[in-house]
Design a protein around this motif. Structure first.
Motif, mmCIF file in Angstrom:
data_model
loop_
_atom_site.group_PDB
_atom_site.id
_atom_site.type_symbol
_atom_site.label_atom_id
_atom_site.label_comp_id
_atom_site.label_asym_id
_atom_site.label_seq_id
_atom_site.Cartn_x
_atom_site.Cartn_y
_atom_site.Cartn_z
ATOM 1 N N SER A 1 0.825 -1.210 0.000
ATOM 2 C CA SER A 1 0.000 0.000 0.000
ATOM 3 C C SER A 1 0.863 1.266 0.000
ATOM 4 O O SER A 1 2.030 1.248 0.369
ATOM 5 N N GLN B 1 1.690 4.839 1.494
ATOM 6 C CA GLN B 1 1.552 5.550 2.761
ATOM 7 C C GLN B 1 0.658 6.759 2.555
ATOM 8 O O GLN B 1 0.765 7.459 1.538
ATOM 9 N N ASN C 1 0.651 9.703 3.817
ATOM 10 C CA ASN C 1 1.348 10.985 3.647
ATOM 11 C C ASN C 1 2.006 11.129 2.282
ATOM 12 O O ASN C 1 2.525 12.189 1.946
ATOM 13 N N ARG C 2 1.970 10.080 1.456
ATOM 14 C CA ARG C 2 2.547 10.144 0.111
ATOM 15 C C ARG C 2 1.492 10.264 -0.985
ATOM 16 O O ARG C 2 1.830 10.286 -2.168
ATOM 17 N N ARG D 1 -5.747 13.110 0.463
ATOM 18 C CA ARG D 1 -4.848 12.644 1.534
ATOM 19 C C ARG D 1 -5.477 12.901 2.897
ATOM 20 O O ARG D 1 -5.503 12.020 3.766
ATOM 21 N N ASN E 1 -9.040 6.955 8.442
ATOM 22 C CA ASN E 1 -8.208 5.998 9.172
ATOM 23 C C ASN E 1 -8.038 6.352 10.646
ATOM 24 O O ASN E 1 -7.815 5.464 11.467
ATOM 25 N N ASP F 1 -6.588 1.184 3.055
ATOM 26 C CA ASP F 1 -5.202 0.951 2.665
ATOM 27 C C ASP F 1 -5.157 1.181 1.163
ATOM 28 O O ASP F 1 -5.750 0.404 0.396
#
Length: 107
Positions: A2, A4, A6-7, A14, A21, A63
């Motif tokens: 998956s 991340q 923050n990416r 985001r 989550n 995810d």
């Protein structure tokens, strides 16, 4: 593997994934434009009712497997206490820094 959170490419999407989550309903609500709409498996739903049922009261979690369209289309392994885990696709319409519509359904 998956991606991340923050990416993720689009900052509004985001923030949406992070709110889901972390089960942060206030942050989730703040991301939605007034009158925001959504659909689940092609059927329009009431955003507040759906989010409470499918995310917040059932421990929803995203995810992210892949993203496209500048981060506004996600393929996600989504799980909650009601349905278990499923592969889903999410489409976001973002205006400014707010989501005006999102659509999800099985991928």
């Amino acid at each position: 593997m998956s991606i991340q959170v923050n990416r993720l490419a689009d900052p509004t999407v985001r923030a949406f994934v992070a709110a889901v989550n972390s089960h942060d309903k206030a942050a989730f609500d703040a991301l939605l434009a007034p009158g925001a709409t959504m659909a689940d498996d092609g059927t329009d739903r009431d955003v507040a009712d759906w989010a409470d049922r499918e995310i917040f009261s059932s421990n929803g979690h995203m995810d992210v497997d892949s993203e496209s369209d500048g981060g506004r289309v996600l393929t996600v392994s989504y799980r909650n206490d009601t349905w278990g885990e499923m592969r889903t696709k999410w489409y976001f319409t973002v205006e400014g820094e707010r989501i005006t519509r999102f659509e999800t359904g099985q991928a």
